[in-house]
Design a protein around this motif. Sequence first.
Motif, PDB file in Angstrom:
ATOM      1  N   VAL A 297     -21.063 -82.269 -13.253  1.00  0.00           N
ATOM      2  CA  VAL A 297     -22.386 -82.595 -13.769  1.00  0.00           C
ATOM      3  C   VAL A 297     -23.133 -81.310 -14.100  1.00  0.00           C
ATOM      4  O   VAL A 297     -22.948 -80.275 -13.444  1.00  0.00           O
ATOM      5  N   VAL A 298     -23.939 -81.360 -15.137  1.00  0.00           N
ATOM      6  CA  VAL A 298     -24.813 -80.254 -15.518  1.00  0.00           C
ATOM      7  C   VAL A 298     -26.251 -80.765 -15.520  1.00  0.00           C
ATOM      8  O   VAL A 298     -26.548 -81.820 -16.112  1.00  0.00           O
ATOM      9  N   LEU A 299     -27.135 -80.037 -14.850  1.00  0.00           N
ATOM     10  CA  LEU A 299     -28.549 -80.399 -14.745  1.00  0.00           C
ATOM     11  C   LEU A 299     -29.330 -79.528 -15.724  1.00  0.00           C
ATOM     12  O   LEU A 299     -29.365 -78.306 -15.579  1.00  0.00           O
ATOM     13  N   ASN A 300     -29.949 -80.152 -16.720  1.00  0.00           N
ATOM     14  CA  ASN A 300     -30.599 -79.397 -17.780  1.00  0.00           C
ATOM     15  C   ASN A 300     -32.100 -79.263 -17.537  1.00  0.00           C
ATOM     16  O   ASN A 300     -32.791 -80.244 -17.270  1.00  0.00           O
ATOM     17  N   VAL A 301     -32.581 -78.016 -17.630  1.00  0.00           N
ATOM     18  CA  VAL A 301     -34.009 -77.701 -17.539  1.00  0.00           C
ATOM     19  C   VAL A 301     -34.401 -77.194 -18.925  1.00  0.00           C
ATOM     20  O   VAL A 301     -34.209 -76.013 -19.241  1.00  0.00           O
ATOM     21  N   PRO A 302     -34.918 -78.053 -19.803  1.00  0.00           N
ATOM     22  CA  PRO A 302     -35.062 -77.698 -21.212  1.00  0.00           C
ATOM     23  C   PRO A 302     -36.203 -76.729 -21.486  1.00  0.00           C
ATOM     24  O   PRO A 302     -37.007 -76.412 -20.598  1.00  0.00           O
ATOM     25  N   ALA A 303     -36.280 -76.277 -22.724  1.00  0.00           N
ATOM     26  CA  ALA A 303     -37.336 -75.339 -23.116  1.00  0.00           C
ATOM     27  C   ALA A 303     -38.724 -75.914 -22.873  1.00  0.00           C
ATOM     28  O   ALA A 303     -39.660 -75.188 -22.517  1.00  0.00           O
ATOM     29  N   ARG A 304     -38.869 -77.227 -23.030  1.00  0.00           N
ATOM     30  CA  ARG A 304     -40.186 -77.849 -22.846  1.00  0.00           C
ATOM     31  C   ARG A 304     -40.646 -77.828 -21.386  1.00  0.00           C
ATOM     32  O   ARG A 304     -41.795 -78.155 -21.091  1.00  0.00           O
ATOM     33  N   ALA A 305     -39.732 -77.444 -20.464  1.00  0.00           N
ATOM     34  CA  ALA A 305     -40.113 -77.342 -19.048  1.00  0.00           C
ATOM     35  C   ALA A 305     -40.792 -76.016 -18.727  1.00  0.00           C
ATOM     36  O   ALA A 305     -41.159 -75.780 -17.573  1.00  0.00           O
ATOM     37  N   LYS A 306     -40.963 -75.151 -19.727  1.00  0.00           N
ATOM     38  CA  LYS A 306     -41.555 -73.838 -19.465  1.00  0.00           C
ATOM     39  C   LYS A 306     -43.036 -73.961 -19.135  1.00  0.00           C
ATOM     40  O   LYS A 306     -43.786 -74.632 -19.827  1.00  0.00           O
ATOM     41  N   GLU A 307     -43.442 -73.322 -18.043  1.00  0.00           N
ATOM     42  CA  GLU A 307     -44.827 -73.283 -17.595  1.00  0.00           C
ATOM     43  C   GLU A 307     -45.206 -71.830 -17.348  1.00  0.00           C
ATOM     44  O   GLU A 307     -44.406 -70.916 -17.537  1.00  0.00           O
ATOM     45  N   SER A 308     -46.435 -71.624 -16.903  1.00  0.00           N
ATOM     46  CA  SER A 308     -46.892 -70.299 -16.485  1.00  0.00           C
ATOM     47  C   SER A 308     -47.167 -70.323 -14.997  1.00  0.00           C
ATOM     48  O   SER A 308     -47.663 -71.331 -14.465  1.00  0.00           O
ATOM     49  N   VAL A 309     -46.859 -69.246 -14.299  1.00  0.00           N
ATOM     50  CA  VAL A 309     -47.160 -69.153 -12.871  1.00  0.00           C
ATOM     51  C   VAL A 309     -48.671 -69.265 -12.682  1.00  0.00           C
ATOM     52  O   VAL A 309     -49.440 -68.540 -13.325  1.00  0.00           O
ATOM     53  N   PRO A 310     -49.138 -70.188 -11.837  1.00  0.00           N
ATOM     54  CA  PRO A 310     -50.574 -70.345 -11.627  1.00  0.00           C
ATOM     55  C   PRO A 310     -51.222 -69.077 -11.080  1.00  0.00           C
ATOM     56  O   PRO A 310     -50.564 -68.256 -10.437  1.00  0.00           O
ATOM     57  N   LYS A 311     -52.516 -68.956 -11.306  1.00  0.00           N
ATOM     58  CA  LYS A 311     -53.239 -67.761 -10.862  1.00  0.00           C
ATOM     59  C   LYS A 311     -53.551 -67.783  -9.371  1.00  0.00           C
ATOM     60  O   LYS A 311     -53.848 -66.755  -8.779  1.00  0.00           O
ATOM     61  N   GLU A 312     -53.489 -68.964  -8.737  1.00  0.00           N
ATOM     62  CA  GLU A 312     -53.813 -69.054  -7.319  1.00  0.00           C
ATOM     63  C   GLU A 312     -52.835 -68.221  -6.492  1.00  0.00           C
ATOM     64  O   GLU A 312     -51.626 -68.237  -6.727  1.00  0.00           O
ATOM     65  N   LYS A 313     -53.368 -67.523  -5.477  1.00  0.00           N
ATOM     66  CA  LYS A 313     -52.544 -66.642  -4.640  1.00  0.00           C
ATOM     67  C   LYS A 313     -51.415 -67.385  -3.956  1.00  0.00           C
ATOM     68  O   LYS A 313     -50.340 -66.822  -3.724  1.00  0.00           O
ATOM     69  N   ALA A 314     -51.647 -68.666  -3.626  1.00  0.00           N
ATOM     70  CA  ALA A 314     -50.625 -69.440  -2.911  1.00  0.00           C
ATOM     71  C   ALA A 314     -49.331 -69.552  -3.705  1.00  0.00           C
ATOM     72  O   ALA A 314     -48.265 -69.783  -3.142  1.00  0.00           O
ATOM     73  N   TYR A 315     -49.416 -69.365  -5.038  1.00  0.00           N
ATOM     74  CA  TYR A 315     -48.228 -69.472  -5.876  1.00  0.00           C
ATOM     75  C   TYR A 315     -47.621 -68.112  -6.198  1.00  0.00           C
ATOM     76  O   TYR A 315     -46.749 -67.998  -7.064  1.00  0.00           O
ATOM     77  N   GLY A 316     -48.043 -67.067  -5.475  1.00  0.00           N
ATOM     78  CA  GLY A 316     -47.524 -65.728  -5.720  1.00  0.00           C
ATOM     79  C   GLY A 316     -46.034 -65.605  -5.518  1.00  0.00           C
ATOM     80  O   GLY A 316     -45.399 -64.710  -6.095  1.00  0.00           O
ATOM     81  N   PHE A 317     -45.438 -66.484  -4.710  1.00  0.00           N
ATOM     82  CA  PHE A 317     -43.991 -66.409  -4.477  1.00  0.00           C
ATOM     83  C   PHE A 317     -43.198 -66.733  -5.747  1.00  0.00           C
ATOM     84  O   PHE A 317     -42.006 -66.440  -5.831  1.00  0.00           O
ATOM     85  N   LEU A 318     -43.857 -67.344  -6.756  1.00  0.00           N
ATOM     86  CA  LEU A 318     -43.172 -67.665  -8.011  1.00  0.00           C
ATOM     87  C   LEU A 318     -43.117 -66.482  -8.967  1.00  0.00           C
ATOM     88  O   LEU A 318     -42.367 -66.507  -9.945  1.00  0.00           O
ATOM     89  N   GLY A 319     -43.933 -65.450  -8.721  1.00  0.00           N
ATOM     90  CA  GLY A 319     -43.999 -64.300  -9.618  1.00  0.00           C
ATOM     91  C   GLY A 319     -45.436 -63.937  -9.910  1.00  0.00           C
ATOM     92  O   GLY A 319     -46.378 -64.418  -9.267  1.00  0.00           O
ATOM     93  N   GLU A 320     -45.635 -63.081 -10.899  1.00  0.00           N
ATOM     94  CA  GLU A 320     -46.983 -62.677 -11.287  1.00  0.00           C
ATOM     95  C   GLU A 320     -47.672 -63.816 -12.046  1.00  0.00           C
ATOM     96  O   GLU A 320     -47.036 -64.537 -12.813  1.00  0.00           O
ATOM     97  N   ALA A 321     -48.976 -63.962 -11.824  1.00  0.00           N
ATOM     98  CA  ALA A 321     -49.737 -64.993 -12.531  1.00  0.00           C
ATOM     99  C   ALA A 321     -49.557 -64.832 -14.030  1.00  0.00           C
ATOM    100  O   ALA A 321     -49.657 -63.731 -14.568  1.00  0.00           O
ATOM    101  N   GLY A 322     -49.261 -65.933 -14.702  1.00  0.00           N
ATOM    102  CA  GLY A 322     -49.053 -65.907 -16.138  1.00  0.00           C
ATOM    103  C   GLY A 322     -47.613 -65.734 -16.563  1.00  0.00           C
ATOM    104  O   GLY A 322     -47.277 -65.952 -17.729  1.00  0.00           O
ATOM    105  N   ASP A 323     -46.727 -65.319 -15.652  1.00  0.00           N
ATOM    106  CA  ASP A 323     -45.308 -65.185 -15.992  1.00  0.00           C
ATOM    107  C   ASP A 323     -44.719 -66.537 -16.382  1.00  0.00           C
ATOM    108  O   ASP A 323     -45.140 -67.590 -15.886  1.00  0.00           O
TER     109      ASP A 323
END
Length: 514
Positions: A297-323
Motif C-alpha cells: 500500500v502507498v499512502l499519498n499526501v498530495p500537494a493540496r495538503a500543503k500548509e504553513s507552520v502556525p505562528k503559535e509557539k506550541a507548534y514550534g516542533f513542526l519548524g519555523e513559523a511560516g515554513d
Amino acid sequence: MGGHPRHTTTAALATVCALLTGAGATGCGGLQSGTSDAELTVSTTTAIIADLVGRVGGDRVDVTSVVPLHGDPHSYEPSPGDAAKVTEADVVFSNGLLLEEPGIMKMVHNNAPKSAPKIGIAEKLEQYGGTVMKLEEDLGLDVLWLGWAVEGEVDGDGSQVRTTATKLEGPGDLRVYLTDTLGRPKAYVNSADGFDDEDSFTLPPEAHTHVNWAFSEPGTYKLTVEGRTETLDGKTSRIGSGTFTFTVGGEAEAPKSAAVLDGGHADIALNAETGKVYVRADEQKTGARTHHPADEVVLNVPARAKESVPKEKAYGFLGEAGDDVWVLPQAVIGKHVHGDMDPHAWEDVANAEAYVRRIEDELIKADPDGKATYEKNAEAYLGTLGELDVEVAKKLATVPERNRKLITTHDAFGYLAKAYGMEVAGFVVPVPNQEPSAAEVEKLGDTIREKEVPSVFLEPNLAARSDVLKRVAKDQGVGVCTIYGDSFNDEIHDYVSMMRHNATELAKCLGGDA
C-alpha cells in the motif's frame, strides 16, 4: 459492604450544588453525595453516569465522578486525587465502548479494589433493552484521514498495545501529533531528534485514535513501526513490525501491485493476536473495510495538503513559523480514542433507560439489602425518563424536515439523530489543530451554505475554539447554538436537564417550536 468515610471531594461537590441550587440552578441531585447512611461507595468515570447512579442509589450510595463537570472523557488525564477516590470504591461504573481516555481505565484497573466490580454499562446495553450502533465517521476531507489502530484481543485485564516508530527514510522529517480540545498539540512521534521508545502510541485492544501527520519536505518516505503488548505488571512482549510508504507533495508513484490511498478514512493498524501490521481502510463508496499489508500500500499526501507552520509557539516542533509542511489532519477535535461502536448511547433517552436498568441490577448485586430502595428509585426515575423521551420526540418533531441537519464539533449525536429523526450532516471545524487558512474558512462557509442549515452547534467544553466558527456563521447568516454531548457544566449538571436543553435548543435553532 460499604462503610467507607465520605470523600472530601464528594462533600465539596454537594456544597457547590447546594449553592448553585440556592442561586436558581437545578438538577444537582445525581451528583450529590449520599447521607451518612450510605451503604455503597461508588466511583464513576463521567458526571453523566454519576447522575444516573445517584438517581437509582439515592441515600444508600455515595457517588463521585473521575471526570469533572466540564471535563472531556475522551481526553481527561486522571490525577492522584482521582486515584485515591477509586481506591475506596465498592463498585466502579464506566460507560465502556472505549468512550473513556485509556489512562482513565488504566487508573481504575490499577487502583480500584480487586473485589470491586468494574462495570462498562454500555457494553451490555442490549441485554437491558438498549441499542448500540456503529460509529459512522465521514468528514468528507479532500485528503486521507489517517489514524492509528489496534485490532485483536490482548491477554490480561487492562493490557495495552504500544506501537513505536523505529526508522524513517525520506527527504525530510515526520511528526505525528494530537491536539486536545483547546487546540494544544502534543507530539508522539518526531523523527527530527531520532527515534526511541518515546516515539510511540499506546492503545487498548480494538481501539483507534485520530492523529495529525506532518511531513517537512515533499518526496517519498518509508516509516517502520513495531508493536508490543504491555501488561499492568510491567511485562512486555513484541508482536510484530512493518514498513509503510508515503508519497508527499505530488501524485503517488506505486508498483502496480500496490494500492494507493489518497482519501477517505484509514488507519495504520497492528493486530495484537497475529502480529501483522497493515493499513485498514474504509472504502469511500461502499463503506466496506479492507486490509492492505504494509508492503502492498502507498499512502499519498498530495500537494493540496500543503500548509504553513502556525505562528503559535506550541507548534514550534513542526519548524519555523511560516515554513511549508504537508499535513494529513486529525479531523476531529481533541484526543479521541474509540472503537467501532458509537459509545454516546445516552443521547437516545430510551438508551438512558437501559443504563438505569443495568445500574439498578448492579447496585442490587453489590448491596442486596438495598434492593427495595433501588427498585423504587429506578421505577420512579424510569417514569421520568419515559416522559422525557416523549417530550424530546415531540419537540424535535416540530423541526421542519429540511432543517433536521446537525453540524457539530464532535461526532457525539448519532444516537440522538437516529432516535428523533435528525441527520448528522457534518462537523464544523474540519482541521482543528490550527487556525484555519482563508481557503479553509471559505470551505467551511461553503459547507454550511450547501447544507442550508439555520444554525450550527457547539459543545460548551469546546467553546474556547469557537471564534472561527462564530465568525463564519456570522458571515453566512446562521446561528451558533449550544448542545451537550459528553459533559455537563455549571448551568446544566443532570441528565434530564441536558436532554431537555438539547431538544429545546435544536427546535429553536433549527426552526421548530421551542
